[in-house]
Design a protein around this motif. Structure first.
Motif, PDB file in Angstrom:
ATOM      1  N   THR A   7       1.355  19.740   6.273  1.00 17.15           N
ATOM      2  CA  THR A   7       1.931  18.960   5.178  1.00 17.15           C
ATOM      3  C   THR A   7       1.802  17.469   5.453  1.00 17.15           C
ATOM      4  O   THR A   7       1.457  16.681   4.559  1.00 17.15           O
ATOM      5  N   ALA A   8       2.076  17.057   6.680  1.00 18.56           N
ATOM      6  CA  ALA A   8       1.989  15.646   7.052  1.00 18.56           C
ATOM      7  C   ALA A   8       0.563  15.133   6.903  1.00 18.56           C
ATOM      8  O   ALA A   8       0.329  14.058   6.332  1.00 18.56           O
ATOM      9  N   LEU A   9      -0.410  15.892   7.399  1.00 19.27           N
ATOM     10  CA  LEU A   9      -1.811  15.468   7.302  1.00 19.27           C
ATOM     11  C   LEU A   9      -2.249  15.348   5.848  1.00 19.27           C
ATOM     12  O   LEU A   9      -2.901  14.371   5.461  1.00 19.27           O
ATOM     13  N   ALA A  10      -1.900  16.346   5.043  1.00 22.09           N
ATOM     14  CA  ALA A  10      -2.300  16.329   3.631  1.00 22.09           C
ATOM     15  C   ALA A  10      -1.660  15.161   2.891  1.00 22.09           C
ATOM     16  O   ALA A  10      -2.306  14.497   2.069  1.00 22.09           O
ATOM     17  N   SER A  11      -0.382  14.887   3.196  1.00 17.42           N
ATOM     18  CA  SER A  11       0.315  13.796   2.528  1.00 17.42           C
ATOM     19  C   SER A  11      -0.254  12.441   2.930  1.00 17.42           C
ATOM     20  O   SER A  11      -0.457  11.565   2.082  1.00 17.42           O
ATOM     21  N   ILE A  12      -0.519  12.258   4.211  1.00 21.62           N
ATOM     22  CA  ILE A  12      -1.088  10.990   4.686  1.00 21.62           C
ATOM     23  C   ILE A  12      -2.475  10.776   4.090  1.00 21.62           C
ATOM     24  O   ILE A  12      -2.807   9.686   3.611  1.00 21.62           O
TER      25      ILE A  12
ATOM     26  N   GLN B 122      -2.358   9.898   0.342  1.00 27.59           N
ATOM     27  CA  GLN B 122      -1.860   8.564   0.010  1.00 27.59           C
ATOM     28  C   GLN B 122      -2.578   7.463   0.783  1.00 27.59           C
ATOM     29  O   GLN B 122      -2.074   6.338   0.864  1.00 27.59           O
ATOM     30  N   SER B 123      -3.748   7.787   1.322  1.00 24.75           N
ATOM     31  CA  SER B 123      -4.433   6.832   2.203  1.00 24.75           C
ATOM     32  C   SER B 123      -4.738   5.507   1.510  1.00 24.75           C
ATOM     33  O   SER B 123      -4.602   4.442   2.115  1.00 24.75           O
ATOM     34  N   ARG B 124      -5.146   5.544   0.242  1.00 24.06           N
ATOM     35  CA  ARG B 124      -5.470   4.291  -0.457  1.00 24.06           C
ATOM     36  C   ARG B 124      -4.243   3.393  -0.596  1.00 24.06           C
ATOM     37  O   ARG B 124      -4.322   2.176  -0.380  1.00 24.06           O
ATOM     38  N   ALA B 125      -3.115   3.994  -0.968  1.00 24.55           N
ATOM     39  CA  ALA B 125      -1.882   3.211  -1.087  1.00 24.55           C
ATOM     40  C   ALA B 125      -1.454   2.668   0.273  1.00 24.55           C
ATOM     41  O   ALA B 125      -0.999   1.524   0.386  1.00 24.55           O
ATOM     42  N   ILE B 126      -1.612   3.485   1.302  1.00 25.03           N
ATOM     43  CA  ILE B 126      -1.249   3.051   2.661  1.00 25.03           C
ATOM     44  C   ILE B 126      -2.138   1.899   3.099  1.00 25.03           C
ATOM     45  O   ILE B 126      -1.660   0.899   3.648  1.00 25.03           O
ATOM     46  N   PHE B 127      -3.449   2.022   2.860  1.00 23.79           N
ATOM     47  CA  PHE B 127      -4.387   0.939   3.207  1.00 23.79           C
ATOM     48  C   PHE B 127      -3.985  -0.366   2.512  1.00 23.79           C
ATOM     49  O   PHE B 127      -3.900  -1.426   3.146  1.00 23.79           O
ATOM     50  N   SER B 128      -3.774  -0.286   1.204  1.00 25.73           N
ATOM     51  CA  SER B 128      -3.553  -1.505   0.422  1.00 25.73           C
ATOM     52  C   SER B 128      -2.262  -2.206   0.820  1.00 25.73           C
ATOM     53  O   SER B 128      -2.232  -3.441   0.950  1.00 25.73           O
ATOM     54  N   VAL B 129      -1.194  -1.436   1.021  1.00 25.05           N
ATOM     55  CA  VAL B 129       0.084  -2.042   1.406  1.00 25.05           C
ATOM     56  C   VAL B 129      -0.021  -2.724   2.764  1.00 25.05           C
ATOM     57  O   VAL B 129       0.403  -3.878   2.938  1.00 25.05           O
ATOM     58  N   HIS B 130      -0.595  -2.041   3.744  1.00 26.26           N
ATOM     59  CA  HIS B 130      -0.657  -2.608   5.088  1.00 26.26           C
ATOM     60  C   HIS B 130      -1.645  -3.770   5.167  1.00 26.26           C
ATOM     61  O   HIS B 130      -1.396  -4.744   5.878  1.00 26.26           O
TER      62      HIS B 130
ATOM     63  N   SER C 167       6.020 -10.562  -0.037  1.00 27.37           N
ATOM     64  CA  SER C 167       6.142  -9.695   1.129  1.00 27.37           C
ATOM     65  C   SER C 167       7.307  -8.726   0.982  1.00 27.37           C
ATOM     66  O   SER C 167       7.183  -7.542   1.316  1.00 27.37           O
ATOM     67  N   ILE C 168       8.443  -9.223   0.491  1.00 24.44           N
ATOM     68  CA  ILE C 168       9.589  -8.333   0.289  1.00 24.44           C
ATOM     69  C   ILE C 168       9.261  -7.260  -0.747  1.00 24.44           C
ATOM     70  O   ILE C 168       9.577  -6.073  -0.566  1.00 24.44           O
ATOM     71  N   ALA C 169       8.592  -7.663  -1.834  1.00 23.60           N
ATOM     72  CA  ALA C 169       8.241  -6.704  -2.885  1.00 23.60           C
ATOM     73  C   ALA C 169       7.255  -5.658  -2.374  1.00 23.60           C
ATOM     74  O   ALA C 169       7.405  -4.457  -2.654  1.00 23.60           O
ATOM     75  N   VAL C 170       6.244  -6.089  -1.617  1.00 23.94           N
ATOM     76  CA  VAL C 170       5.244  -5.150  -1.101  1.00 23.94           C
ATOM     77  C   VAL C 170       5.884  -4.193  -0.098  1.00 23.94           C
ATOM     78  O   VAL C 170       5.622  -2.988  -0.118  1.00 23.94           O
ATOM     79  N   ALA C 171       6.743  -4.724   0.786  1.00 30.08           N
ATOM     80  CA  ALA C 171       7.390  -3.871   1.789  1.00 30.08           C
ATOM     81  C   ALA C 171       8.263  -2.807   1.140  1.00 30.08           C
ATOM     82  O   ALA C 171       8.353  -1.674   1.640  1.00 30.08           O
ATOM     83  N   LEU C 172       8.899  -3.144   0.023  1.00 26.71           N
ATOM     84  CA  LEU C 172       9.735  -2.168  -0.670  1.00 26.71           C
ATOM     85  C   LEU C 172       8.914  -1.033  -1.268  1.00 26.71           C
ATOM     86  O   LEU C 172       9.452   0.036  -1.578  1.00 26.71           O
ATOM     87  N   ASN C 173       7.599  -1.266  -1.427  1.00 27.30           N
ATOM     88  CA  ASN C 173       6.697  -0.217  -1.927  1.00 27.30           C
ATOM     89  C   ASN C 173       5.913   0.443  -0.796  1.00 27.30           C
ATOM     90  O   ASN C 173       4.904   1.098  -1.046  1.00 27.30           O
ATOM     91  N   HIS C 174       6.382   0.252   0.427  1.00 27.48           N
ATOM     92  CA  HIS C 174       5.752   0.854   1.598  1.00 27.48           C
ATOM     93  C   HIS C 174       5.775   2.381   1.460  1.00 27.48           C
ATOM     94  O   HIS C 174       6.830   2.978   1.298  1.00 27.48           O
ATOM     95  N   PRO C 175       4.623   3.053   1.497  1.00 29.11           N
ATOM     96  CA  PRO C 175       4.605   4.513   1.340  1.00 29.11           C
ATOM     97  C   PRO C 175       5.323   5.212   2.496  1.00 29.11           C
ATOM     98  O   PRO C 175       5.320   4.731   3.631  1.00 29.11           O
ATOM     99  N   GLU C 176       5.949   6.316   2.204  1.00 30.60           N
ATOM    100  CA  GLU C 176       6.563   7.163   3.225  1.00 30.60           C
ATOM    101  C   GLU C 176       5.955   8.560   3.093  1.00 30.60           C
ATOM    102  O   GLU C 176       6.566   9.478   2.551  1.00 30.60           O
ATOM    103  N   PRO C 177       4.721   8.718   3.598  1.00 29.88           N
ATOM    104  CA  PRO C 177       3.992   9.952   3.320  1.00 29.88           C
ATOM    105  C   PRO C 177       4.466  11.168   4.093  1.00 29.88           C
ATOM    106  O   PRO C 177       4.240  12.303   3.665  1.00 29.88           O
ATOM    107  N   ALA C 178       5.108  10.969   5.247  1.00 28.62           N
ATOM    108  CA  ALA C 178       5.472  12.120   6.071  1.00 28.62           C
ATOM    109  C   ALA C 178       6.685  11.792   6.918  1.00 28.62           C
ATOM    110  O   ALA C 178       6.957  10.628   7.226  1.00 28.62           O
TER     111      ALA C 178
END
Length: 236
Positions: A50-55, A58-66, A31-42
């Protein structure tokens, strides 16, 4: 034969307890390792486009982490329930601690559903290019989603702080190393509660990583006690 089965029951129970403890140690590290890789898209300083395009990008990475964090929280609640229900002289405080921990996990999971699923799906489907009207609408939705996510995350931190305090106070009355684990729970629970209420940290990405790491450090300490305590002194 029935007598042999009955005599083996405590051994099987101790073995299952040790297996759960090992699982919780692995969950804490993961959990600590995964949280440290939490995406910060916007950030709030980004333009809406810019925020919409970035989110969306990175949607796949955001899905997988959460999704991973939600599963880990569920496994944490199940594992902690499996360990604490076997505690001798299980107190009302311990049961209150488990109840608040479960509510904390639920609240954080709701935050993850908003931030990790609802927002990326919406951002990926939002029509572009933006007009002034659609830009304003999208900005308002992003701000609302951010506020909703913060509400759930804030509630989760408050609940987890109280959970660690309840565990800490309950374990302080128990003998041996479990008392030290209880003291650590009191320190972390009180520290995150006071720091959060006084605004010493906020639940941005760094604040989330801090509170998540502190919470799972205590989970690892408790699981480590269960795993390495001598059988004659273990509270199970």
């Amino acid at each position: 034969m029935p007598n042999n089965a009955a005599s083996n029951e405590p051994q099987r129970e101790k073995l299952s307890t040790k297996i759960i403890a090992i699982g919780l140690l692995l969950i804490a590290l993961l959990s600590i390792a995964v949280a440290l890789n939490h995406p910060e898209p916007a950030t709030r300083n980004d333009t809406t486009a810019t925020a919409l395009a970035s989110i969306a990008g990175q949607s796949r990475a955001i899905f997988s982490v959460h999704a991973t964090l939600i599963v880990l929280m569920l496994l944490t609640a199940i594992g902690m329930n499996g360990l604490t229900r076997n505690l001798r002289r299980n107190s009302q405080l311990t049961m209150a601690a488990m109840a608040t921990m479960g509510l904390s996990m639920l609240s954080m999971s709701l935050a993850a559903l908003v931030n990790g699923f609802a927002v990326p799906i919406w951002a990926s489907a939002y029509p572009v290019p933006l007009s002034p009207e659609s830009d304003a609408a999208a900005r308002a939705i992003l701000m609302f989603a951010s506020s909703l996510n913060r509400v759930f995350a804030n509630a989760a931190v408050l609940l987890s702080s109280f959970s660690l305090l309840f565990f800490g106070i309950s374990f302080a009355a128990k003998p041996g190393a479990l008392r030290l684990v209880g003291g650590l729970g009191c320190m972390i629970g009180l520290g995150t509660l006071v720091g959060f209420l006084k605004g010493a940290f906020i639940l941005d990405y760094h604040g989330f990583n801090l509170t998540n790491a502190l919470f799972y450090i205590w989970i690892a300490a408790f699981a480590g006690y269960i795993l390495f305590a001598k059988s004659e002194r273990c509270e199970f």
